[in-house]
Design a protein around this motif. Sequence first.
Motif, short mmCIF file in Angstrom:
data_model
loop_
_atom_site.label_atom_id
_atom_site.label_comp_id
_atom_site.label_asym_id
_atom_site.label_seq_id
_atom_site.Cartn_x
_atom_site.Cartn_y
_atom_site.Cartn_z
N TYR A 165 0.69 -0.78 -0.06
CA TYR A 165 0.06 -0.08 -0.07
C TYR A 165 0.63 0.87 0.31
O TYR A 165 1.60 1.57 0.79
CB TYR A 165 -0.59 -0.08 1.46
N GLY A 166 1.29 1.98 -1.39
CA GLY A 166 2.35 2.98 -1.40
C GLY A 166 0.94 4.17 -0.58
O GLY A 166 -0.03 4.15 -1.51
N ALA A 167 2.06 5.12 -0.24
CA ALA A 167 1.52 6.34 0.24
C ALA A 167 1.73 7.42 -0.83
O ALA A 167 0.91 8.85 -1.04
CB ALA A 167 2.41 7.09 1.36
N THR A 168 3.08 7.68 -1.49
CA THR A 168 3.55 8.12 -2.76
C THR A 168 3.43 8.05 -3.47
O THR A 168 3.92 7.86 -5.16
CB THR A 168 5.03 9.02 -2.16
N GLU A 169 3.71 6.25 -4.21
CA GLU A 169 3.87 5.20 -5.05
C GLU A 169 2.38 4.20 -5.28
O GLU A 169 2.29 4.06 -4.69
CB GLU A 169 5.11 4.53 -4.81
N MET A 170 2.56 3.91 -6.27
CA MET A 170 1.85 2.95 -6.78
C MET A 170 1.58 1.44 -5.46
O MET A 170 2.71 1.20 -5.81
CB MET A 170 1.70 2.39 -8.52
N GLY A 171 1.01 0.92 -5.35
CA GLY A 171 0.54 -0.15 -4.75
C GLY A 171 0.25 -0.98 -5.46
O GLY A 171 0.10 -0.79 -6.82
N GLY A 172 -0.14 -1.52 -4.82
CA GLY A 172 -0.39 -3.19 -6.08
C GLY A 172 -0.33 -4.57 -4.81
O GLY A 172 0.17 -4.72 -3.91
N GLU A 173 -0.64 -5.74 -5.48
CA GLU A 173 -0.43 -7.20 -5.23
C GLU A 173 -0.32 -8.55 -6.13
O GLU A 173 -0.36 -8.15 -7.59
CB GLU A 173 -2.02 -7.80 -4.74
N ILE A 174 0.55 -8.73 -5.41
CA ILE A 174 0.78 -10.42 -6.62
C ILE A 174 0.77 -11.72 -5.91
O ILE A 174 1.95 -11.84 -4.07
CB ILE A 174 2.31 -9.71 -7.21
N PRO A 175 0.22 -12.54 -6.24
CA PRO A 175 0.23 -13.64 -5.52
C PRO A 175 1.87 -14.79 -5.67
O PRO A 175 2.62 -13.94 -6.66
CB PRO A 175 -0.53 -14.16 -6.07
N LEU A 176 2.06 -15.09 -4.97
CA LEU A 176 3.53 -15.84 -4.81
C LEU A 176 3.30 -16.76 -6.52
O LEU A 176 4.59 -16.62 -6.37
CB LEU A 176 3.53 -16.49 -3.15
N ARG A 177 2.40 -17.17 -6.81
CA ARG A 177 2.54 -18.56 -7.02
C ARG A 177 2.80 -17.85 -8.23
O ARG A 177 2.90 -18.54 -9.30
CB ARG A 177 0.46 -19.20 -7.05
N ASP A 178 2.62 -16.35 -8.97
CA ASP A 178 2.33 -16.09 -9.63
C ASP A 178 3.06 -14.91 -9.86
O ASP A 178 4.16 -14.25 -11.43
CB ASP A 178 1.51 -14.74 -9.43
N LEU A 179 4.48 -14.65 -8.96
CA LEU A 179 5.74 -14.27 -9.30
C LEU A 179 6.76 -15.10 -10.15
O LEU A 179 7.03 -15.57 -10.24
CB LEU A 179 5.91 -13.84 -7.64
N VAL A 180 7.46 -14.33 -10.60
CA VAL A 180 8.11 -15.20 -11.67
C VAL A 180 9.93 -14.22 -11.09
O VAL A 180 11.23 -15.07 -12.54
CB VAL A 180 7.84 -14.28 -13.59
N GLU A 181 9.60 -12.96 -10.71
CA GLU A 181 11.57 -12.37 -11.23
C GLU A 181 11.30 -11.30 -9.29
O GLU A 181 10.22 -10.58 -9.54
CB GLU A 181 11.61 -11.74 -11.95
N ILE A 182 12.29 -11.18 -9.35
CA ILE A 182 12.83 -10.38 -8.05
C ILE A 182 14.11 -9.98 -8.37
O ILE A 182 15.30 -10.09 -8.96
CB ILE A 182 12.81 -11.28 -6.85
N ARG A 183 13.52 -8.96 -8.62
CA ARG A 183 15.29 -7.46 -8.38
C ARG A 183 15.52 -6.58 -7.43
O ARG A 183 14.25 -6.04 -7.01
CB ARG A 183 15.41 -7.02 -9.83
N LEU A 184 15.89 -5.90 -6.91
CA LEU A 184 16.58 -4.93 -6.09
C LEU A 184 17.87 -3.95 -6.92
O LEU A 184 18.32 -4.37 -7.73
CB LEU A 184 17.54 -5.45 -4.59
N LEU A 185 16.90 -2.88 -6.94
CA LEU A 185 17.51 -1.59 -7.81
C LEU A 185 17.85 -0.39 -6.82
O LEU A 185 17.18 -0.56 -5.98
CB LEU A 185 16.49 -1.52 -9.09
N ARG A 186 19.02 0.85 -7.20
CA ARG A 186 18.54 1.92 -6.48
C ARG A 186 17.52 2.90 -7.32
O ARG A 186 18.00 3.20 -8.96
CB ARG A 186 20.39 2.22 -6.08
N LEU A 187 17.11 3.41 -6.74
CA LEU A 187 16.25 4.75 -7.73
C LEU A 187 15.80 5.64 -6.76
O LEU A 187 15.59 5.35 -5.69
CB LEU A 187 14.60 4.12 -7.52
#
Length: 122
Positions: free
Chosen positions: A35-57
């Motif tokens: 639940y983002g206060a200033t950014e878009m939030g959302g929901e992704i079920p773990l079974r639908d997850l295909v990739e995890i990345r770490l990045l700097r913004l």
Amino acid sequence: VGASLALGALRRGPFRRPVGAPGVVEIVEGAIRYYGATEMGGEIPLRDLVEIRLLRLEGRAHWRLRSQSAEAMLIPVDAAGSAALADAFTALPGLHMGAVSAALAQVADQGDAMRTVWRRPV
């Protein structure tokens, strides 16, 4: 038993950070919700997850989660409740928490700009 519990606690250590970003992370019924206060939030079920990345913004580390339908969700690593992601990630096939913790330490400490930490095995 004590050694394995200690190792798990050490690997989850980098996930525990003081809250410094707006928004809240929840793991509910097998889904990651942000639940983002200033950014878009959302929901992704773990079974639908295909990739995890770490990045700097803009100087802040974020998790980038991508689903099978190519939807992406950005979650600041220091959002409230983000430590719960460690437990959610352990349910993913082929994910090594040691590698994820090391990547988190590097990206969060002004290291790599982006790093893929997990992809769903084919």
